[in-house]
Design a protein around this motif. Sequence first.
Motif, PDB file in Angstrom:
ATOM      1  N   ALA A 206       9.771 -19.689   3.974  1.00 42.00           N
ATOM      2  CA  ALA A 206       8.458 -20.330   4.100  1.00 42.00           C
ATOM      3  C   ALA A 206       8.359 -21.612   3.269  1.00 42.00           C
ATOM      4  O   ALA A 206       7.685 -22.561   3.690  1.00 42.00           O
ATOM      5  CB  ALA A 206       7.361 -19.353   3.687  1.00 42.00           C
ATOM      6  N   GLU A 207       9.027 -21.653   2.108  1.00 45.14           N
ATOM      7  CA  GLU A 207       8.776 -22.745   1.165  1.00 45.14           C
ATOM      8  C   GLU A 207       9.887 -23.796   1.062  1.00 45.14           C
ATOM      9  O   GLU A 207       9.605 -24.944   0.709  1.00 45.14           O
ATOM     10  CB  GLU A 207       8.511 -22.163  -0.236  1.00 45.14           C
ATOM     11  CG  GLU A 207       7.257 -21.288  -0.284  1.00 45.14           C
ATOM     12  CD  GLU A 207       6.982 -20.764  -1.685  1.00 45.14           C
ATOM     13  OE1 GLU A 207       7.664 -21.195  -2.644  1.00 45.14           O
ATOM     14  OE2 GLU A 207       6.071 -19.914  -1.829  1.00 45.14           O
ATOM     15  N   LEU A 208      11.134 -23.423   1.345  1.00 50.74           N
ATOM     16  CA  LEU A 208      12.218 -24.390   1.141  1.00 50.74           C
ATOM     17  C   LEU A 208      12.127 -25.610   2.052  1.00 50.74           C
ATOM     18  O   LEU A 208      12.329 -26.743   1.587  1.00 50.74           O
ATOM     19  CB  LEU A 208      13.579 -23.713   1.302  1.00 50.74           C
ATOM     20  CG  LEU A 208      14.783 -24.640   1.053  1.00 50.74           C
ATOM     21  CD1 LEU A 208      14.771 -25.182  -0.372  1.00 50.74           C
ATOM     22  CD2 LEU A 208      16.095 -23.903   1.336  1.00 50.74           C
ATOM     23  N   PRO A 209      11.837 -25.460   3.355  1.00 43.94           N
ATOM     24  CA  PRO A 209      11.756 -26.660   4.194  1.00 43.94           C
ATOM     25  C   PRO A 209      10.760 -27.692   3.681  1.00 43.94           C
ATOM     26  O   PRO A 209      11.048 -28.892   3.670  1.00 43.94           O
ATOM     27  CB  PRO A 209      11.336 -26.101   5.569  1.00 43.94           C
ATOM     28  CG  PRO A 209      11.886 -24.709   5.571  1.00 43.94           C
ATOM     29  CD  PRO A 209      11.695 -24.223   4.157  1.00 43.94           C
ATOM     30  N   ALA A 210       9.590 -27.251   3.236  1.00 44.14           N
ATOM     31  CA  ALA A 210       8.591 -28.195   2.719  1.00 44.14           C
ATOM     32  C   ALA A 210       9.069 -28.833   1.422  1.00 44.14           C
ATOM     33  O   ALA A 210       8.864 -30.035   1.194  1.00 44.14           O
ATOM     34  CB  ALA A 210       7.266 -27.467   2.488  1.00 44.14           C
ATOM     35  N   ALA A 211       9.721 -28.047   0.566  1.00 46.86           N
ATOM     36  CA  ALA A 211      10.227 -28.603  -0.693  1.00 46.86           C
ATOM     37  C   ALA A 211      11.311 -29.640  -0.438  1.00 46.86           C
ATOM     38  O   ALA A 211      11.364 -30.687  -1.096  1.00 46.86           O
ATOM     39  CB  ALA A 211      10.776 -27.474  -1.572  1.00 46.86           C
ATOM     40  N   LEU A 212      12.176 -29.382   0.541  1.00 47.14           N
ATOM     41  CA  LEU A 212      13.222 -30.355   0.900  1.00 47.14           C
ATOM     42  C   LEU A 212      12.598 -31.608   1.523  1.00 47.14           C
ATOM     43  O   LEU A 212      13.051 -32.722   1.267  1.00 47.14           O
ATOM     44  CB  LEU A 212      14.214 -29.731   1.844  1.00 47.14           C
ATOM     45  CG  LEU A 212      15.243 -28.773   1.223  1.00 47.14           C
ATOM     46  CD1 LEU A 212      16.061 -28.073   2.301  1.00 47.14           C
ATOM     47  CD2 LEU A 212      16.150 -29.533   0.266  1.00 47.14           C
TER      48      LEU A 212
END
Length: 221
Positions: A206-212
């Motif tokens: 849920a969170e890694l794509p947005a952080a990248l």
Amino acid sequence: MKSEKTPPPSLVQDHYTTLEVASMLGLAVRSVQLMVDRNELEAWKTPGGHRRISRASVEQWINARTGGAKGGNPVAVTSNPSEGNAGGSHSRARHHAQILLIEDSIHFQNLVTLLVNQHFPGAVLHTANDGITGLAMYGQIQPDVLIVDILLPGIDGATLITTLRSHPQFARSRLIVVTSLDETQREPYAFALQGVTVIHKPQLVAELPAALADSLPAKVA
């Protein structure tokens, strides 16, 4: 038995000092000395007692750890870090954003690979299985984004981050920490995590794509 012997005449000029190897690999001098003691690097001593390390063995050590990474090619090391930026495979790879993942879990390596391929197909993902290898790869790749697990074999992620922060080239990289530790369990590592994006592994998808997306160059994200 240590790999310290008289070098063949043809290799006399093809060597580094312990300090030069430490600088190239982003390691402490003592770490390089231990690598020699473990026969991971070929070395000999000058008549004055100074250790010299074979260039070929340094390249072999790096290539053994980077050649299998996605998009990885054998790496030729240089004693001048700025030369590594000027040409060769490093400059060619610079056409694509570089991500370095330092993670010992095959499951999470595969999961991050899947997410990067799905959301950022223009990026190149490199993977290291432990902190020492990750430090060496960081010096060669100088990635745009570094993703680090806290619990790693050999050297923990917090110590690795602290070590990298002492190198000027680290300023160009964005850092993302992934961990299975909850907030309470992370407290011993808080000294390295201030101001850092931390993703709890159950929330990775849920969170890694947005952080990248926030960390990678705009043309990739």
